[in-house]
Design a protein around this motif. Structure first.
Motif, PDB file in Angstrom:
ATOM      1  N   TYR A  11       0.860  -1.187   0.000  1.00  0.00           N
ATOM      2  CA  TYR A  11       0.000   0.000   0.000  1.00  0.00           C
ATOM      3  C   TYR A  11       0.883   1.219   0.000  1.00  0.00           C
ATOM      4  O   TYR A  11       1.954   1.220   0.585  1.00  0.00           O
ATOM      5  CB  TYR A  11      -0.890   0.021   1.256  1.00  0.00           C
ATOM      6  CG  TYR A  11      -1.889  -1.092   1.263  1.00  0.00           C
ATOM      7  CD1 TYR A  11      -3.056  -0.983   0.523  1.00  0.00           C
ATOM      8  CD2 TYR A  11      -1.666  -2.241   2.009  1.00  0.00           C
ATOM      9  CE1 TYR A  11      -3.975  -2.014   0.521  1.00  0.00           C
ATOM     10  CE2 TYR A  11      -2.583  -3.274   2.008  1.00  0.00           C
ATOM     11  CZ  TYR A  11      -3.734  -3.160   1.257  1.00  0.00           C
ATOM     12  OH  TYR A  11      -4.640  -4.179   1.250  1.00  0.00           O
ATOM     13  N   ASN A  49      -7.264 -13.486   0.548  1.00  0.00           N
ATOM     14  CA  ASN A  49      -8.158 -12.684  -0.299  1.00  0.00           C
ATOM     15  C   ASN A  49      -7.677 -12.646  -1.742  1.00  0.00           C
ATOM     16  O   ASN A  49      -8.480 -12.618  -2.673  1.00  0.00           O
ATOM     17  CB  ASN A  49      -8.286 -11.265   0.242  1.00  0.00           C
ATOM     18  CG  ASN A  49      -9.086 -11.236   1.534  1.00  0.00           C
ATOM     19  OD1 ASN A  49      -9.849 -12.162   1.824  1.00  0.00           O
ATOM     20  ND2 ASN A  49      -8.919 -10.179   2.316  1.00  0.00           N
ATOM     21  N   LEU A  54     -10.713 -11.764  -4.049  1.00  0.00           N
ATOM     22  CA  LEU A  54     -11.380 -10.597  -3.450  1.00  0.00           C
ATOM     23  C   LEU A  54     -10.439  -9.409  -3.460  1.00  0.00           C
ATOM     24  O   LEU A  54     -10.845  -8.273  -3.303  1.00  0.00           O
ATOM     25  CB  LEU A  54     -11.804 -10.904  -2.007  1.00  0.00           C
ATOM     26  CG  LEU A  54     -12.828 -12.024  -1.841  1.00  0.00           C
ATOM     27  CD1 LEU A  54     -13.142 -12.227  -0.366  1.00  0.00           C
ATOM     28  CD2 LEU A  54     -14.101 -11.711  -2.613  1.00  0.00           C
ATOM     29  N   ASP A  55      -9.174  -9.673  -3.639  1.00  0.00           N
ATOM     30  CA  ASP A  55      -8.169  -8.614  -3.657  1.00  0.00           C
ATOM     31  C   ASP A  55      -7.215  -8.929  -4.807  1.00  0.00           C
ATOM     32  O   ASP A  55      -7.207 -10.050  -5.318  1.00  0.00           O
ATOM     33  CB  ASP A  55      -7.438  -8.585  -2.306  1.00  0.00           C
ATOM     34  CG  ASP A  55      -6.888  -7.198  -2.005  1.00  0.00           C
ATOM     35  OD1 ASP A  55      -6.868  -6.353  -2.926  1.00  0.00           O
ATOM     36  OD2 ASP A  55      -6.483  -6.968  -0.836  1.00  0.00           O
ATOM     37  N   GLU A  74     -14.718  -8.939 -14.556  1.00  0.00           N
ATOM     38  CA  GLU A  74     -15.662  -9.044 -13.459  1.00  0.00           C
ATOM     39  C   GLU A  74     -16.541 -10.298 -13.601  1.00  0.00           C
ATOM     40  O   GLU A  74     -16.796 -11.028 -12.660  1.00  0.00           O
ATOM     41  CB  GLU A  74     -16.527  -7.771 -13.438  1.00  0.00           C
ATOM     42  CG  GLU A  74     -17.618  -7.743 -12.373  1.00  0.00           C
ATOM     43  CD  GLU A  74     -17.065  -7.632 -10.965  1.00  0.00           C
ATOM     44  OE1 GLU A  74     -15.957  -7.082 -10.804  1.00  0.00           O
ATOM     45  OE2 GLU A  74     -17.732  -8.109 -10.031  1.00  0.00           O
TER      46      GLU A  74
ATOM     47  N   VAL B 316     -19.212 -12.180  -2.357  1.00  0.00           N
ATOM     48  CA  VAL B 316     -18.345 -13.317  -2.053  1.00  0.00           C
ATOM     49  C   VAL B 316     -19.007 -14.626  -2.462  1.00  0.00           C
ATOM     50  O   VAL B 316     -18.358 -15.530  -2.971  1.00  0.00           O
ATOM     51  CB  VAL B 316     -18.007 -13.327  -0.548  1.00  0.00           C
ATOM     52  CG1 VAL B 316     -17.324 -14.636  -0.175  1.00  0.00           C
ATOM     53  CG2 VAL B 316     -17.114 -12.161  -0.199  1.00  0.00           C
ATOM     54  N   ILE B 321     -22.349  -7.734 -10.067  1.00  0.00           N
ATOM     55  CA  ILE B 321     -22.699  -6.332  -9.828  1.00  0.00           C
ATOM     56  C   ILE B 321     -24.112  -6.059 -10.331  1.00  0.00           C
ATOM     57  O   ILE B 321     -24.910  -5.396  -9.676  1.00  0.00           O
ATOM     58  CB  ILE B 321     -21.680  -5.399 -10.520  1.00  0.00           C
ATOM     59  CG1 ILE B 321     -20.362  -5.461  -9.750  1.00  0.00           C
ATOM     60  CG2 ILE B 321     -22.201  -3.978 -10.566  1.00  0.00           C
ATOM     61  CD1 ILE B 321     -19.319  -4.517 -10.234  1.00  0.00           C
ATOM     62  N   ALA B 400     -16.170  -6.443  -1.461  1.00  0.00           N
ATOM     63  CA  ALA B 400     -16.225  -7.298  -0.291  1.00  0.00           C
ATOM     64  C   ALA B 400     -15.058  -6.997   0.636  1.00  0.00           C
ATOM     65  O   ALA B 400     -15.157  -7.118   1.845  1.00  0.00           O
ATOM     66  CB  ALA B 400     -16.186  -8.754  -0.731  1.00  0.00           C
ATOM     67  N   ILE B 401     -13.979  -6.578   0.033  1.00  0.00           N
ATOM     68  CA  ILE B 401     -12.774  -6.354   0.822  1.00  0.00           C
ATOM     69  C   ILE B 401     -12.996  -5.253   1.866  1.00  0.00           C
ATOM     70  O   ILE B 401     -12.459  -5.293   2.958  1.00  0.00           O
ATOM     71  CB  ILE B 401     -11.595  -6.013  -0.133  1.00  0.00           C
ATOM     72  CG1 ILE B 401     -10.283  -6.387   0.530  1.00  0.00           C
ATOM     73  CG2 ILE B 401     -11.600  -4.610  -0.581  1.00  0.00           C
ATOM     74  CD1 ILE B 401      -9.986  -7.853   0.370  1.00  0.00           C
ATOM     75  N   LEU B 404     -14.492  -6.942   4.825  1.00  0.00           N
ATOM     76  CA  LEU B 404     -13.599  -7.841   5.532  1.00  0.00           C
ATOM     77  C   LEU B 404     -12.588  -7.050   6.334  1.00  0.00           C
ATOM     78  O   LEU B 404     -12.137  -7.479   7.378  1.00  0.00           O
ATOM     79  CB  LEU B 404     -12.898  -8.742   4.530  1.00  0.00           C
ATOM     80  CG  LEU B 404     -13.873  -9.585   3.702  1.00  0.00           C
ATOM     81  CD1 LEU B 404     -13.129 -10.426   2.696  1.00  0.00           C
ATOM     82  CD2 LEU B 404     -14.702 -10.465   4.627  1.00  0.00           C
TER      83      LEU B 404
END
Ligand code: ADP
Ligand code: MG
Lengths: 222, 785
Positions: A11, A49, A54-55, A74, B316, B321, B400-401, B404
């Motif tokens: 980050y 993740n 998710l990441d 997506e 998740v 979308i 979702a992140i 979390l």
């Protein structure tokens, strides 16, 4: 099944890169049960993740079943979540306004499974997890262990190949934790690949492979 | 679908504060929009019920004098008798003459207040009105026949067929030859009685502009070509007839379906629709709906922020979308469906009020027609998309992140609309309030403006027979014997009624020096009774009654003709000299709304239509009876009709009063809705910050500091809103004010007031809420989950 090559995650904080994951290389084969351990803030959840889409990693190559996951669409991601990857969380993250039954049903609806088939799938799961008499209750009416059972049922309802569990026993008493771990073991025996994050050495041993994550670096435990 | 519904209802119950706020706002918004729709569809349905309504047109006349155009919905008799037959495009032509309401005597019963039309026998060829009894072909052929409307027939004869029965109108004995269905209220004319044109002595030979003229055109007529041809012929006819007037003429034809809303003519057989007011009503209704929608957007986002976890989890477990967007839109649809149902309930309560307010018989049942259904459907879908789309877009993007990582407190906060929405809402509130106050002060200004005469306790009796003037002297002396009667004066015209138009010039001036002038024909004593302000000269003397060589001018007329106390005072109206014996200050006989035209008072006629009475007290029942009895002595059939002149003058401000009421209603509702939204928003923001607030207080920050920072933020938004609203409000209201010859100046004080008032209201309510929360025991909030 999972192939991570030179994965970095960082980050930008005040123009300084703060690394969470540093050149992580990791391969996980189908059918494995991997336990990830490490101190708090080591990047375990981040790694999970990324694996669970998710990441995204900042750098590096992630392949899932030999498909590159960098810049995937997506739609493709949604498809993986529907059909290949299940998640369980420390805080369960059930949908509070849904009953047990509906919580388990929702991923099946997204997957496009017909009502009748859904009913049999859910009935089986409820029986398997001993939740038969709880199906019309809301999460807030259940104990932590029961909620996590529902969380697992929801995660495996869509028959995923991969189950990602981020500290699934973190909020539970030991005996409830053991019950959950037994269940995971059973699921793994039925063929689901499992990656779990845990702080508990005993629970880590349920896996057939333990990985230590320290300051973003992976150390394999033999 | 049912699953969805169950889940959504649970979500609604959980966020009930938001849902209730939204429902109240949206149901009010829907209710006013449904009212608007009912009203507009009523106004636009005028005359559509006539068969061939798209082929019926009306002939109109423009009377041009200098810069002054008068648009008249009437034309010459010859347009029907001579011109119409020359045009093959005209399938049928009819002229109509409207009589004031008259008394009908049927057997021994008297019926007053019936609307009467005189019409040619072709009337029912142009307007195919269904008959209950008799047939349209020869209903008006005989000069002694009469057609009545079903409602009158019912009232008088019950369910009996009245064909052949005798009725007496004034002194005319007529035989009923037909009974028609009543015209719907959405007709630009109405009648209880139609008489043949021949029934009225001389009516057919009236040479002036008297007749409403309608044509039924043949199918496939080339409209424009026909209009051009006919108008030029009609113009010639008019020039010919009025060649001795200092005026030019034009002619125009308008379709029947446009008459109610769009006729260019200055008056019509029924009150004209007011497009401007309709637009105002529409704007206000839409503003209210917009305010409600905007609340929804804001609160949906807030509601969504509380649900970030749910939305994230859905992703998740495989939600796309688009499926999340669908879910959120579905919720907005459901929310608005509830609001629509509530609004229909609300309507049953407010429709009667609205009806008396706009004087229209609107029915709630119109919603339950096909077009009503589709209108509701489109309201529903459009507002749902408007209020749901943006929140759906923003919220479905949340990942979702975010959940979390448990940092949902500031999720997407930068992308949120909230501040700009508050600014927008507030700007509208300021604008509405400023308009409301300005309209109010202008109205007050108009009502207070000195009229140049005194109307205190002046009442005018009217509605006598034509020969009452023969009794004027005894009526006057008898009336003066009543102790409450201070003064009595007769007149043909009276204050508040329209004057007649005449031409005037200085005696001996050339013909083209002629100017148009308004005339009031009065008895001597009229000026004294109304207490006109005499500038020089004198009022009429009693012995001048009936003389046509003396007149009194108002100031504008004197200025126009260049007459003053010392100049030559002989003028010419009818080719003989008339002497100006006095000039009075301009008196506003139509109220302060319209500019006073040059005007002249004469006492050259003996006939009168008004008995003006100034009382020294209010009109008591006893006094009224005494007056009526005296009149009845001289006019046995007299049906009392009287009006206070002040009421007539105030009636001229009805339009302004209505505008004020519309804007007033709109502002109050809009303010309430936006305040409600703001409060709900604050409550939710507070809930989120309560923990932080409490911890900061435990650490020693005073609650005042925290409140000040919150209020500062709000205040900043309100200032922006005021800056946005000010120029628009100023521009719109000065435009509106400029429509009045006498008007107030734009007031910056009012502007300031319109800003400060809502600011205070907001600060007080929000401040009260904040204080209540901040003063709670901090421990309570730390443990708040
Ligand atoms: N958006 C972010 N910005 C900066 N640092 C972050 C952000 N998200 C996570 N981190 C940091 O990443 C590190 C790893 O977090 P995480 O993967 O949750 O650790 P673990 O699960 O091993 O406890 C933490 O030190 C956290 O502070
Ligand atoms: Mg973690």
């Amino acid at each position: 099944m999972i192939n991570l090559k030179e994965i970095n995650k960082y980050y930008e904080v005040k123009k300084q890169r703060s690394f969470v994951l540093k050149s992580v290389n990791l391969t996980i084969k189908e059918g494995e049960f991997v336990s990830i351990m490490g101190p708090s803030g080591a990047g375990k959840s981040t790694l999970l993740n990324i694996i669970g889409l998710l990441d995204e990693p900042s750098e590096g190559e992630y392949r899932f079943y030999d498909d590159s996951m960098s810049n995937i669409k997506e739609k493709k991601k949604v498809d993986y979540h529907r059909n290949h990857i299940g998640f369980i969380f420390q805080a369960y993250h059930l949908i509070e306004e849904m009953t047990v039954y509906e919580n388990i049903e929702t991923p099946l609806i997204y997957k496009g499974i017909k009502n009748r088939e859904r009913k049999t799938i859910i009935a089986n799961l409820l029986e398997q997890f001993n939740l038969g008499d709880k199906k019309d209750l809301f999460p807030s009416q259940l104990s932590g262990g029961q909620q996590q059972l529902v969380g697992i049922a929801r995660a495996v309802a869509g028959k995923p190949k991969l189950l990602l569990a981020d500290e699934p026993t973190g909020n539970l008493h030991t005996d409830q934790g053991i019950m959950i771990m037994d269940l995971l073991k059973k699921l793994n025996a039925e063929g689901i690949t499992i990656i779990q994050v845990t702080h508990n050495k005993e629970f880590a041993k349920y896996g057939n492979r333990i990985i230590n994550l320290v300051d973003g670096l992976v150390e394999e435990e033999k | 679908m049912l699953k969805h519904l169950k889940f959504t209802l649970r979500i609604f119950v959980k966020s009930r504060l938001i849902i209730v706020t939204n429902t109240i706002g949206m149901s009010i918004g829907f209710a006013v929009c449904i009212l608007l729709w009912l009203y507009v569809s009523y106004e636009t349905s005028y005359d559509k019920h006539f068969e061939n309504s798209d082929r019926i047109v009306r002939l109109n006349t423009t009377w041009i004098e200098g810069n002054n155009n008068e648009f008249l919905p009437i034309s010459l008799r010859k347009a029907h008798t001579e011109l119409a037959p020359q045009f093959p495009e005209i399938e049928a032509s009819v002229q109509v003459f409207q009589m004031w309401t008259s008394q009908i005597k049927i057997e021994t019963l008297l019926f007053a207040g019936n609307k009467m039309l005189y019409a040619d026998s072709t009337f029912f060829k142009v307007f195919k009105i269904p008959f209950v009894y008799g047939s349209p072909q020869n209903a008006l052929l005989n000069s002694k026949s009469v057609v009545i409307a079903e409602s009158l027939s019912q009232k008088v004869f019950g369910n009996i067929n009245p064909i052949g029965k005798i009725i007496v109108i004034d002194t005319k004995v007529l035989t009923i030859s037909g009974v028609t269905k009543d015209l719907p209220a959405t007709s630009h004319f109405t009648y209880q009685v139609i008489l043949p044109m021949q029934a009225y002595d001389n009516l057919m030979y009236l040479g002036g502009l008297e007749f409403f003229t309608y044509f039924l055109l043949a199918p496939n007529t080339n409209i424009n070509a026909f209009y051009n041809k006919f108008n030029s012929k009609h113009k010639e006819l008019l020039q010919d007839r009025f060649s001795d007037f200092n005026a030019t003429f034009d002619s125009f034809i308008e379709p029947l379906l446009d008459l109610h809303l769009y006729t260019k003519s200055d008056f019509d057989l029924s009150p004209k629709g007011d497009v401007k007011k309709n637009i105002l009503v529409a704007v206000i209704a839409l503003i209210i709906l917009l305010m409600a929608t905007v609340n929804c957007i804001n609160l949906f986002i807030v509601m969504g922020q509380n649900r970030i976890k749910e939305l994230g989890m859905r992703k998740v477990i495989g939600a796309s979308i688009s499926s999340l967007k669908k879910q959120l839109l579905y919720e907005s649809l459901l929310q608005n469906l509830i609001a629509i149902i509530v609004s229909v309930g609300l309507l049953t309560v407010i429709l009667p009020i609205f009806n008396s307010f706009v004087q229209r018989p609107l029915l709630i049942s119109s919603i339950f027609t096909l077009s009503g259904f589709f209108t509701l459907l489109s309201f529903w879908i459009v507002t749902s998309i408007m209020s749901g789309a943006y929140p759906a877009y923003v919220l479905s993007k949340s990942t979702a992140i975010d959940v979390l990582k448990n940092n949902n407190a500031n999720t997407n906060s930068k992308r949120m609309l909230t501040p700009s929405i508050v600014i927008f809402q507030f700007a509208i509130v300021v604008f509405l309030l400023f308009s409301l106050l300005t309209v109010r002060y202008q109205l007050e200004f108009l009502k207070k403006k000195p009229l140049g005469l005194n109307l205190h306790n002046v009442v005018s009796f009217t509605n006598f027979n034509r020969d009452i003037y023969l009794h004027s002297q005894s009526i006057e002396s008898q009336l003066l014997e009543i102790p409450e009667v201070e003064d009595v004066a007769f007149s043909l015209h009276t204050i508040g009624s329209g004057p007649s138009g005449q031409g005037i010039k200085l005696y001996g001036a050339s013909d083209d020096a002629g100017k148009s002038i308004d005339e009031y024909r009065v008895y001597p004593g009229f000026c004294k009774l109304y207490k006109f302000e005499l500038q020089w000269g004198r009022f009429f003397r009693p012995d001048e009654l009936g003389k046509d060589d003396v007149i009194i001018l108002n100031e504008s007329a004197a200025d126009m003709l260049g007459i003053d106390e010392h100049s030559e005072k002989i003028v010419d109206m009818f080719d003989f000299p008339m002497r100006v014996i006095g000039v009075v200050s301009d008196f506003m006989h139509q109220g302060a709304k319209s500019k006073v035209n040059p005007m002249e008072l004469s006492c050259r006629g003996l006939r009168f239509w008004n008995i003006n009475i100034r009382l020294n007290s209010n009109l008591s029942e006893n006094t009224r009876k005494k007056i009526v009895n005296i009149i009845k002595e001289h006019d046995p059939d007299y049906v009392p009709k009287y009006q206070f002149i002040n009421d007539i003058i105030n009636g001229f401000y009805d339009n302004e009063s209505q505008v004020m009421r519309i804007v007033g209603f709109g502002s109050i509702v809009a303010i309430l809705i936006s305040l409600m939204g703001l409060l709900a928003l604050t409550i939710y923001q507070l809930k989120k910050r309560m923990k932080e607030l409490a911890i900061r207080r435990i650490m020693g920050a005073s609650s005042i500091n925290i409140l000040v920072s919150l209020i500062k933020k709000l205040l900043k938004q309100l200032i922006w809103a005021s800056l946005l609203a000010t120029p628009i409000a100023l521009w719109v209201m000065s435009y509106w004010l400029n429509g009045y010859p006498y008007h107030i100046q734009i007031s910056y004080l009012i502007l300031l007031l319109s800003i400060i008032l809502p600011v205070l209201l907001t600060l007080i309510t929000v401040g009260w809420l904040l204080l209540r929360v901040a003063n709670k025991n901090p421990i309570e909030n730390v443990t708040y989950k």
